[in-house]
Scaffold this motif. Sequence first.
Motif, PDB file in Angstrom:
ATOM      1  N   ALA A   1      57.081  49.192  20.331  1.00 43.69           N
ATOM      2  CA  ALA A   1      57.952  49.290  19.306  1.00 43.69           C
ATOM      3  C   ALA A   1      58.209  49.256  17.924  1.00 43.69           C
ATOM      4  N   SER A   2      58.837  51.055  18.102  1.00 46.04           N
ATOM      5  CA  SER A   2      58.241  51.032  15.729  1.00 46.04           C
ATOM      6  C   SER A   2      59.613  51.983  15.771  1.00 46.04           C
ATOM      7  N   GLU A   3      59.362  52.066  14.453  1.00 50.01           N
ATOM      8  CA  GLU A   3      60.992  53.318  13.605  1.00 50.01           C
ATOM      9  C   GLU A   3      61.103  54.388  14.649  1.00 50.01           C
ATOM     10  N   VAL A   4      62.424  54.903  15.144  1.00 46.30           N
ATOM     11  CA  VAL A   4      62.486  55.464  16.123  1.00 46.30           C
ATOM     12  C   VAL A   4      63.748  56.478  15.919  1.00 46.30           C
ATOM     13  N   GLU A   5      63.785  57.966  15.532  1.00 45.37           N
ATOM     14  CA  GLU A   5      64.422  58.854  15.409  1.00 45.37           C
ATOM     15  C   GLU A   5      64.905  58.974  16.769  1.00 45.37           C
ATOM     16  N   VAL A   6      66.609  58.797  17.194  1.00 50.09           N
ATOM     17  CA  VAL A   6      67.306  59.100  18.379  1.00 50.09           C
ATOM     18  C   VAL A   6      66.921  60.088  18.799  1.00 50.09           C
ATOM     19  N   ASN A   7      67.847  60.666  17.601  1.00 52.23           N
ATOM     20  CA  ASN A   7      67.889  62.222  17.290  1.00 52.23           C
ATOM     21  C   ASN A   7      66.755  64.104  18.303  1.00 52.23           C
ATOM     22  N   GLU A   8      65.592  62.724  17.576  1.00 49.54           N
ATOM     23  CA  GLU A   8      64.136  63.390  18.618  1.00 49.54           C
ATOM     24  C   GLU A   8      63.975  63.093  20.080  1.00 49.54           C
ATOM     25  N   VAL A   9      64.723  61.344  19.928  1.00 54.05           N
ATOM     26  CA  VAL A   9      64.222  61.507  21.196  1.00 54.05           C
ATOM     27  C   VAL A   9      65.203  62.407  22.773  1.00 54.05           C
ATOM     28  N   VAL A  10      66.766  62.403  22.182  1.00 55.82           N
ATOM     29  CA  VAL A  10      67.777  63.180  22.770  1.00 55.82           C
ATOM     30  C   VAL A  10      67.139  64.833  22.829  1.00 55.82           C
ATOM     31  N   LYS A  11      66.370  64.821  21.662  1.00 56.85           N
ATOM     32  CA  LYS A  11      66.122  66.329  21.871  1.00 56.85           C
ATOM     33  C   LYS A  11      64.894  66.645  23.275  1.00 56.85           C
ATOM     34  N   ARG A  12      63.810  66.191  22.884  1.00 62.68           N
ATOM     35  CA  ARG A  12      62.801  65.738  24.170  1.00 62.68           C
ATOM     36  C   ARG A  12      63.319  65.754  24.981  1.00 62.68           C
ATOM     37  N   THR A  13      64.342  64.800  25.080  1.00 60.46           N
ATOM     38  CA  THR A  13      65.014  65.023  26.663  1.00 60.46           C
ATOM     39  C   THR A  13      65.316  66.071  26.908  1.00 60.46           C
TER      40      THR A  13
END
Length: 308
Positions: A227-239
């Motif tokens: 667990a850590s602080e996550v930028e959701v948009n960055e995760v979505v972009k990589r997906t």
Amino acid sequence: LTHAAIYLIDGEGGGHDLVGHLGPKPVERLDVAARRPLFDRLKNGPVMLETLERELKQLEGQRGGAPEKEVEILDAVARSLAEIHASLAIPILGGGDGAGDIVLGVIGLKDERLRDAFGLDDLDMFRLLAAQAGITIENSRVYERMKERDRLAALGEMAAGLAHEIRNPLGAIKGAAQLLVGPDGKPVSWSSADVGEFLSIIVDETNRLNRVVSQFLDYARPYKGDASEVEVNEVVKRTIQLLEAQEGAEEITLEARLGEGLPKIRGDAEQLRQVFLNLGLNALQAMTGNGKLSITTARRAGRRRSDA
């Protein structure tokens, strides 16, 4: 009592190990093969030293002398009792078919202050104690078998899930590699930025493969995430990059509408990406040509909490 000892059968059934004792310590182990006379008698019930002595006297009183073989058996049983410091041995019986023909354990007892220390009432009480112990041991064995069966079933399910989880990064690696190498097997001319992006996908997905396999191998210590602080948009972009590299993705229109100013969330970026990727792959596989996959991120409208 001045002496007591409890032996329980080992996992292989080849012998019984000492698990507790009162008074001087007896032998550590009773091997079934080496002490066959004792275990043969225990299958028929308690064994008392006084009974063995009476049987021996009866044999010696027979005409023609006592049969050598029977005397040897009685002597062997008496020696086994002496080695466990017992004048009375109570069998703990059990069996998968309920026949009670397996000696699960042995309780050895002795009161050196009295020669005939145990009467019929004592024997009945000891039989009841051994019967309750047998039920407990049998229930424990059944429970362990159930746990092992459930563990194997879980491993089977995990293996099926592992195959699915491995296919996803393999597909992304293959897609990125195919973009770098054309149908004719020759490198395709891409800009340095594009090549770097494809290579980054390959490295990231290779690392993900390693983590998936490691989590499977660490089944006894389930993965709890990072667990850590996550930028959701960055995760979505990589997906989205991974989805675009999938075979057949060129036939589908990918539309992304990513909200601005989204707050960071606390979670595991890798696991979030795995969830998003699975959802996206399911959508791609469900569409046949000219489909459209829309991906949207936005701040969820909050609800006003009442003071109550």
